[in-house]
Enzyme design. Structure first.
Site, mmCIF file in Angstrom:
data_model
loop_
_atom_site.group_PDB
_atom_site.id
_atom_site.type_symbol
_atom_site.label_atom_id
_atom_site.label_comp_id
_atom_site.label_asym_id
_atom_site.label_seq_id
_atom_site.Cartn_x
_atom_site.Cartn_y
_atom_site.Cartn_z
ATOM 1 N N HIS A 41 89.987 2.475 24.579
ATOM 2 C CA HIS A 41 89.428 3.558 25.406
ATOM 3 C C HIS A 41 87.989 3.858 24.979
ATOM 4 C CE1 HIS A 41 89.877 7.590 27.502
ATOM 5 N NE2 HIS A 41 88.838 7.819 26.716
ATOM 6 N N GLU A 42 87.765 4.004 23.674
ATOM 7 C CA GLU A 42 86.420 4.324 23.187
ATOM 8 C C GLU A 42 85.464 3.151 23.365
ATOM 9 O OE1 GLU A 42 85.326 7.193 22.372
ATOM 10 O OE2 GLU A 42 87.275 8.173 22.496
ATOM 11 N N HIS A 81 84.025 3.003 26.852
ATOM 12 C CA HIS A 81 82.896 3.919 27.074
ATOM 13 C C HIS A 81 81.584 3.263 26.636
ATOM 14 C CE1 HIS A 81 85.204 7.319 28.357
ATOM 15 N NE2 HIS A 81 85.791 7.531 27.187
#
Length: 213
Positions: A23-24, A27
């Site tokens: 998820h990170e 980004h």
């Protein structure tokens, strides 16, 4: 089937760690695509979990929630730094950088659904653990996707909402971010957060069950 502590750790460890770290990384990857190389320069566009793990948010909190049997999962990694001023079109590009995280969780839920399907079609010693890990991966990623899409800064949904608002409204709403984590914790410990999220979680879980059963 009642799992032991060691079995729960073995089944949930990979889904939880990679759900949060991918998820990170997502980004950071999308931020780089739109012009901000901050995350890249710090080595944060990587699938190496060590770069993203927060000992409390990635390991301790999810573990306590899993083992307490609350049925609700919550966690976080070290946030990937994004300098929105360096994006080519900051207000517009912000929504895509924010949406990348939940989108990665959706894709990972599909991956774990296929792992579950594989385990269900197998026989032997690895069939049951693989199926259970697949189920855990679906649940973890669906919960994180729904959580992060809530329109509350600093969650991804809050940043998406800010990017869609007129400038004067966006500025005022963005000020909520300084209190966002406290608000989130209050909602979680009062049970309001799970009541808000559960209908969306159940819809998505039913969708995956219908497609991959």
């Amino acid at each position: 089937m009642e799992l032991t502590l060691i079995q729960k750790i073995a089944i949930y460890a990979l889904p939880v760690v990679f759900a949060i770290t991918v998820h990170e990384a997502a980004h950071g990857y999308i931020a780089r695509y739109f012009g901000d190389t901050t995350a890249e320069s710090l080595g944060r566009i990587t699938l190496n979990p060590i770069k993203h793990i927060d000992p409390i948010g990635t390991i301790l909190v999810p573990a306590l929630l899993v083992f307490s049997g609350t049925g609700f999962l919550f966690g976080w990694a070290k946030p990937v730094p994004v300098d929105y001023a360096r994006l080519r079109n900051p207000k517009h590009d912000m929504r895509w950088v924010a949406a990348a995280g939940p989108a990665s969780n959706f894709l990972m839920a599909i991956f774990w659904a296929m792992v579950y399907k594989l385990g269900a079609s197998m026989s032997g010693d690895f069939a049951m653990p693989l199926s259970l890990m697949g189920q855990a991966g679906i649940l973890v990623n669906v919960v994180l996707m729904v959580l992060n899409l809530l329109p509350l800064p600093p969650l991804d949904g809050g940043r998406i909402a800010v990017s869609l608002m007129p400038n004067h409204m966006a500025y005022k709403f963005a000020q909520v971010e300084r209190y966002g984590f406290i608000i989130l914790l209050v909602l979680m410990f009062t049970g309001i957060l799970s009541k808000i999220m559960m209908p969306f979680i159940m819809i998505l879980l039913a969708m995956f069950a219908g497609i991959f059963s």
